[in-house]
Design a protein around this motif. Structure first.
Motif: not given
Length: 326
Positions: A21, A24, A54, A167
């Protein structure tokens, strides 16, 4: 004994959720720049909708046009997993459409990347699950196998292993080895901060561009004032050639002319760097002009006009343009 080509591996190491994360909101281009432009899926793999991608890779390898193992993967993948499908770039049969994508979304799958074709694009475009694919076709799939789940695959020209961090944004997809992720994340954030500063410099007209001149100088780039936008035309007209410093003349044929030079076909050889004077006929402007021989191929000699007055230059501009148009 395992059956090669028909295997399903249930377990693999997923990277920590917090590490995933962390990427992000970071543009894929920034991440790729910090990977020395490596590990980017090629331009065939395009987003179908605008939802950012993601998550860790959950891989599927199937024979072209078959989605048996992809169907099984939809029931095995965990929430947040990105299902990566290698069907060798085949575009003759779609391997996923609206129904499978909806089932994956209901199960919490984080997205799909398919090095192959999909269908039902109208519906897929409106979904809030990221989908990337190499193409679209209405032709449906086979469901026979063979195929394997959670093995190394190739997608968009890049190797993808189960658990790799993926990603994706509107530019495409980058593949990250989890062992590289922490350092890469730090560098990518630094790049993002640097680009934010550049955006501010652009807004204030203070962007430092001196690096361009430095590199051009290092590479020895020559910056010339000479106009190379020559109008050029094929012709076949007689001209008279006088060698510089001599009184004798010799006939020649002009086979191509521009406002910067002329190609002559002669019987008597000329020498490179030799200066000549040309008398051009009425059709070519009825002017005398000096030229320098700069190349030779057989009986053809390329000559560059030199020491032209602005009046002669204007005449040659018109001549070359007229000959090219006619």
């Amino acid at each position: 004994m395992s059956n090669v080509g028909l295997r399903i591996y249930l377990e693999f190491n997923r990277p920590p959720r917090a590490l995933v994360e962390g990427f992000a909101g970071i543009p894929v281009a920034n991440i790729a720049d910090n990977m020395n432009r490596m590990s980017c899926m090629d331009a065939r793999i395009r987003p179908i909708n605008e939802t950012a991608l993601l998550g860790p890779a959950f891989t599927v390898r199937s024979r072209p046009g078959d989605n048996l193992m992809l169907n099984k993967a939809l029931d095995l993948a965990q929430p947040g997993d990105i299902v990566v499908v290698d069907v060798q770039g085949d575009l003759t049969h779609s391997v996923m459409g609206e129904l499978m994508a909806l089932w994956g979304r209901k199960r919490g799958i984080g997205g799909f990347i398919i090095d192959g074709a999909i269908r039902d694009v109208g519906a897929l475009k409106t979904m809030d699950i990221p989908i990337y694919a190499a193409g679209v076709t209405p032709a449906g799939p086979y469901k026979d196998g063979p195929g394997e789940i959670n093995v190394p695959v190739v997608c968009g020209g890049v190797a993808v292993h189960p658990g790799d961090i993926l990603v994706g944004d509107e530019d495409g997809v980058v593949v990250i080895n989890p062992f590289d992720a922490e350092g890469l994340l730090e560098k990518s954030r630094a790049t993002l901060r640097k680009e934010d500063a550049i955006l501010n410099d652009i807004d204030n007209m203070t962007w430092d561009r001196t690096w361009i001149e430095r590199i051009l100088k290092e590479r020895g780039v020559a910056v010339l004032q000479e106009n190379r936008s020559f109008s050029r035309a094929d012709i076949y007209e007689p001209v008279t050639v006088v060698l510089e410093g001599r009184a004798s003349t010799q006939p020649a044929t002009a086979i191509n002319i521009s406002n910067g030079g002329i190609i002559l076909q002669v019987e008597q050889p000329l020498e490179n760097d030799q200066l000549i004077r040309l008398t051009l006929p009425r059709k070519l402007g009825n002017v005398e002009i000096k030229a320098k021989v700069i190349w030779q191929q057989g009986n053809n000699y390329g000559c560059k006009f030199v020491d032209m007055s602005s009046d002669v230059q204007a005449i040659l501009d018109s001549v070359a343009y007229y000959c090219r148009k006619n």
